[in-house]
Design a protein around this motif. Structure first.
Motif, mmCIF file in Angstrom:
data_model
loop_
_atom_site.group_PDB
_atom_site.id
_atom_site.type_symbol
_atom_site.label_atom_id
_atom_site.label_comp_id
_atom_site.label_asym_id
_atom_site.label_seq_id
_atom_site.Cartn_x
_atom_site.Cartn_y
_atom_site.Cartn_z
ATOM 1 N N VAL A 153 0.948 43.008 85.156
ATOM 2 C CA VAL A 153 0.565 44.400 84.975
ATOM 3 C C VAL A 153 -0.771 44.646 85.665
ATOM 4 N N GLN A 154 -0.900 45.803 86.245
ATOM 5 C CA GLN A 154 -2.158 46.161 86.883
ATOM 6 C C GLN A 154 -3.256 46.276 85.824
ATOM 7 N N GLY A 155 -4.183 45.323 85.854
ATOM 8 C CA GLY A 155 -5.332 45.373 84.958
ATOM 9 C C GLY A 155 -5.038 45.100 83.507
ATOM 10 N N GLY A 156 -3.965 44.365 83.186
ATOM 11 C CA GLY A 156 -3.650 44.121 81.790
ATOM 12 C C GLY A 156 -2.863 42.854 81.567
ATOM 13 N N THR A 157 -2.446 42.651 80.316
ATOM 14 C CA THR A 157 -1.660 41.478 79.962
ATOM 15 C C THR A 157 -0.224 41.647 80.441
ATOM 16 N N PRO A 158 0.507 40.555 80.652
ATOM 17 C CA PRO A 158 1.875 40.647 81.160
ATOM 18 C C PRO A 158 2.789 41.477 80.260
ATOM 19 N N PHE A 159 3.749 42.112 80.895
ATOM 20 C CA PHE A 159 4.723 42.955 80.203
ATOM 21 C C PHE A 159 5.966 42.126 79.920
ATOM 22 N N PRO A 160 6.384 41.977 78.644
ATOM 23 C CA PRO A 160 7.585 41.194 78.329
ATOM 24 C C PRO A 160 8.853 41.970 78.693
ATOM 25 N N LEU A 168 3.462 46.119 87.456
ATOM 26 C CA LEU A 168 3.718 47.375 86.755
ATOM 27 C C LEU A 168 2.403 48.138 86.576
ATOM 28 N N VAL A 169 2.494 49.442 86.706
ATOM 29 C CA VAL A 169 1.318 50.305 86.601
ATOM 30 C C VAL A 169 1.471 51.182 85.361
#
Length: 284
Positions: free
Chosen positions: A73-80, A198-199
């Motif tokens: 993810v852009q600037g964050g934790t991974p998306f499950p 992902l954004v």
């Protein structure tokens, strides 16, 4: 009775003295084995439990740990990633090039395995195909679940957006269609959905409009606009949520513009959506 208990003890793999304890406790006398009374039940139970656990481990191996698929993810934790839904024939021109009628064909959904979603710079060419095709698509990541979602509320269920490629073994698909068989293996193979980061939706100015395109070896072969969907994102979410309950972690691949075509080992593929994301990978 003593004989039966002794046989059970031997089956459980108890040591010889525990077998004697079982016989004494359940069918005979403590004096017959020369041991004090009052302790056989607890000792035998502990021995039986230990033996059963040891014996059970041989028949029931440890369950493997399987990591859940995630996307950066852009600037964050991974998306499950929970599920990957795809919308077929969602651009009029692509529907026509695939032999359909955009005026009469309703939304058509299919799925890919969750681990088909991947973020790679080098993509292995899949086996059993001589005609691997690219299909550039917008990715819609669901952050809030629901069933029978209204069009007016649909975008509030979206966590974010990205761009991806629906890779298709076109020869396998064509053969399956000709024989009226399912074509899951044409779409749902390893690495069949390479995606961008992902954004988050609050970082995307307009997810309903913008150029979407794909290049192979630097040449633009697909180019369209998000505003040209037959079924918009709100309409798609509303329709899909009548078939299944959408949940956080679900991804929707929104369909591809016309210009789909082959990629082969050695090719470099680049995809983009203006204002959202880009991706690039080499086919090996």
């Amino acid at each position: 009775m003593m004989l039966k208990v002794a046989r059970v003890a031997r089956f459980l793999g108890l040591p010889q003295h525990s077998q004697q304890l079982c016989s004494a406790n359940f069918g005979g006398s403590a004096r017959q084995v020369g041991l004090p009374t009052g302790v056989f039940g607890a000792r035998t139970h502990r021995a039986a439990v230990a033996a059963t656990a040891t014996r059970g481990a041989a028949f029931f191996p440890e369950v493997p740990e399987v990591p859940a698929p995630t996307l950066e993810v852009q600037g964050g934790t991974p998306f499950p990633v929970r599920r990957v839904y795809c919308v077929a024939k969602n651009y009029a021109a692509h529907t026509i090039e695939m032999g359909g009628d955009p005026k009469t064909d309703p939304p058509c959904f299919f799925s890919k395995p969750s681990d088909a979603a991947c973020q790679v710079s080098s993509l292995p060419s899949p086996p059993l195909t001589n005609n691997l095709h690219h299909e550039i698509e917008q990715i819609v990541a669901i952050g809030k679940g629901g069933s029978n979602i209204s069009e007016s509320e649909a975008l509030s269920h979206v966590w974010g957006y990205g761009v991806g490629v629906d890779l298709t073994r076109r020869d396998i698909q064509a053969e399956a269609k000709e024989k009226s068989k399912p074509w899951d293996m044409a779409k749902g193979f390893d690495f069949s959905a390479p995606m961008s980061v992902l954004v988050p939706s609050d970082k995307v100015a307009n997810p309903l409009k913008g150029e979407i395109g794909l290049k192979v070896n630097g040449e633009t072969v697909q180019c369209g606009d998000l505003s040209l969907y037959t079924w918009s994102i709100p309409e798609t979410i509303a329709c899909l949520s009548t078939y299944v309950e959408l949940c956080p972690g679900d991804l929707i691949m929104m369909g591809t513009p016309d210009g789909v075509g082959p990629v082969k080992p050695g090719d470099t593929v680049e995809g983009w959506i203006d204002g959202i994301a880009t991706l690039k990978f080499d086919v090996k």
